[in-house]
Design an enzyme around this catalytic site. Structure first.
Site, PDB file in Angstrom:
ATOM      1  N   ASP A  92       0.032 -10.726  -0.192  1.00  0.00           N
ATOM      2  CA  ASP A  92      -0.610 -12.001  -0.453  1.00  0.00           C
ATOM      3  C   ASP A  92      -0.692 -12.938   0.968  1.00  0.00           C
ATOM      4  O   ASP A  92      -2.042 -13.341   1.271  1.00  0.00           O
ATOM      5  CB  ASP A  92       0.309 -13.106  -1.045  1.00  0.00           C
ATOM      6  CG  ASP A  92       0.234 -12.234  -2.688  1.00  0.00           C
ATOM      7  OD1 ASP A  92      -0.019 -11.309  -2.891  1.00  0.00           O
ATOM      8  OD2 ASP A  92       0.888 -13.273  -3.595  1.00  0.00           O
ATOM      9  N   GLU A 125      13.295  -8.603  -4.430  1.00  0.00           N
ATOM     10  CA  GLU A 125      12.084  -8.427  -4.183  1.00  0.00           C
ATOM     11  C   GLU A 125      11.574  -7.858  -2.978  1.00  0.00           C
ATOM     12  O   GLU A 125      10.490  -7.007  -2.923  1.00  0.00           O
ATOM     13  CB  GLU A 125      11.069  -9.789  -4.439  1.00  0.00           C
ATOM     14  CG  GLU A 125       9.415  -9.618  -4.704  1.00  0.00           C
ATOM     15  CD  GLU A 125       8.911 -11.094  -4.888  1.00  0.00           C
ATOM     16  OE1 GLU A 125       9.841 -12.214  -4.817  1.00  0.00           O
ATOM     17  OE2 GLU A 125       7.776 -11.170  -5.010  1.00  0.00           O
TER      18      GLU A 125
HETATM   19  C1  DGY Z   1       1.834 -14.497  -6.727  1.00  0.00           C
HETATM   20  O1  DGY Z   1       1.836 -15.744  -7.453  1.00  0.00           O
HETATM   21  O2  DGY Z   1       2.828 -14.818  -5.781  1.00  0.00           O
HETATM   22  C2  DGY Z   1       1.266 -13.456  -6.736  1.00  0.00           C
HETATM   23  O3  DGY Z   1       1.706 -12.617  -5.733  1.00  0.00           O
HETATM   24  C3  DGY Z   1      -0.186 -13.551  -7.031  1.00  0.00           C
HETATM   25  O4  DGY Z   1      -0.318 -12.589  -7.859  1.00  0.00           O
END
Ligand code: DGY
Length: 426
Positions: free
Chosen positions: A167, A396
């Protein structure tokens, strides 16, 4: 200290199982995510093969009419996540029975299905289900090359950083400056209520994520128009490497399932994309780089996205260079593979995709390097991955310098990857 053992990993998979799909983790991600599910299916198969197939089938039951497989399926209402179904608004616009997001994610499904079938104790029992899924995955691959490579260059673009799965990678910073923030609806983030804000993307990045969502929504999620209309269009080598591997694996599986047309189409896609990928190689960094499709320039950012093509079958010199790159990075951190080069001043060891180590990425890189004969590098990655569980539990992601656990806890795909690493398949 957590034991990276099968029982502890299986307990997390069961805990996050919602019957026909898994959630990535309780609280932070309460729905079904696309590549989380497909990679989780590999771990689920060790517990229950039938359940593993169901995981991928549930995802593909929400494939869009145009062939896209969305990155989130909102099976239930839960206002603990933002942006929720109402922000995407795909169900009313497209007439979907279950709301989904409007973008996609790294296409690992072809790889995952092929691996499930390859390992199945009774592949004949799953052949019919695999045939249906192979057809659906082929439609998704077709969608990529139609809608994300409209000029037929051989590689596909992502239109939103969330599509990459990485992201807030440094890779997107420059291209993201073109994305405005004016006019977006006021919003409250939820992610920072579940995870340390220092480990998450910034507000400025969230504003731009939201602007893109609102822009695409205003165009009715019409994928024949979004590519050219997006100010953010980046060709990510990691994303394309995954697509190449999935096309190649789907082709092989289709041969075994007696689906010759699917086999031929996907073999051709993989071959053309592998040739096109050469344009992203950067000798100076010793790895691939992203390409900004708006400007036509390579992006000078040495992220793990440029190492991820190791997952695909590459020319031997490229695999060898990527193995050497991983070995060099390993000399700079305690735990490989950092999501960004620690020598880059923009490296941020605990902030999501700007430095931390992710087990899923480690697994994909190790799997490809092992297949290409780089056993010692693959083994180092596997060893570091399991050590991270011992020091930080099933997080995570992790700080590469000291193994600090980051983001959400008791994470599904981390547990699935531990099951995989314990098989020594990667
Ligand atoms: C989040 O909301 O962090 C996700 O990675 C988007 O899919």
């Amino acid at each position: 200290m957590t034991r990276p053992d099968y029982a502890a990993a299986a307990e997390i998979l069961r805990e996050n199982d919602r019957g026909a799909y898994t959630v990535p983790t309780k609280g932070l991600y309460p729905f079904q995510w696309n590549w989380d599910s497909c990679l989780t299916a590999l771990g689920l198969a060790a517990l229950d093969e039938d359940r593993a197939f169901t995981e991928i089938e549930t995802l593909f039951a929400h494939q869009w009419p145009d062939g896209m497989v969305p990155h989130i399926v909102f099976h239930v209402d839960d206002d603990g996540y933002f942006p929720g179904a109402d922000v995407w608004n795909t169900a009313p616009i497209l007439g979907l029975a279950t709301p989904t997001s409007g973008i996609t994610q790294p296409p690992v499904a072809g790889f995952a299905l092929a691996r499930l079938m390859q390992r199945s104790a009774d592949p004949a029992a799953f052949a019919d289900r695999a045939r249906v899924l192979a057809g659906a995955i082929d439609r998704w691959h077709d969608w990529f090359f139609r809608c994300r490579d409209p000029e037929g260059q051989g590689l596909v673009a992502i239109l939103h950083p969330w599509e990459s799965g990485r992201d807030n990678s440094i890779d997107w910073d420059t291209a993201f400056e073109r994305v405005p923030t004016d006019g977006i609806a006021p919003y409250t983030r939820r992610d920072t209520q579940h995870a340390d804000p220092e480990h998450r993307p910034t507000k400025d990045q969230y504003d731009r994520y939201l602007w893109l969502v609102e822009h695409f929504r205003s165009m009715g999620w019409d994928n024949t128009r979004l590519h050219d209309a997006s100010p953010f269009r980046v060709v990510d080598p990691g994303f394309n490497g995954i697509l190449i591997r999935s096309c190649a694996d789907l082709a092989e599986l289709a041969d075994r399932l007696d689906l010759p047309e699917i086999a031929a189409r996907n073999r051709d896609r993989a071959a053309r994309a592998t040739t096109a990928l050469e344009a992203l190689w950067d000798e100076g960094h010793g790895q691939y780089l992203c390409l900004d499709r708006v400007t036509g320039d390579l992006i000078g950012s040495a992220s793990v996205g440029g190492i991820l093509p190791a997952f695909a079958t590459l020319p031997p010199a490229r695999s060898a260079a990527l193995a050497a790159r991983v070995d060099a990075l390993a000399g700079q951190v305690q735990f490989t593979v950092p999501s960004h080069d620690p020598a880059d001043p923009r490296f941020d060891p605990l902030r999501y995709w700007r430095g931390p180590v992710w087990l899923i990425v480690n697994y994909l890189i190790a799997d490809g390097l092992r297949a290409a004969g780089h056993e010692s590098t693959a083994e180092r990655i596997r060893h570091d991955s399991l050590r991270l569980i011992t020091t930080g539990g099933f997080a995570e992601y992790y700080g590469p310098r000291d193994g600090t656990p980051c983001g959400g806890g008791r994470f599904t795909w981390t547990a699935a990857m531990v099951i995989e690493f314990l098989r020594k398949a990667a």
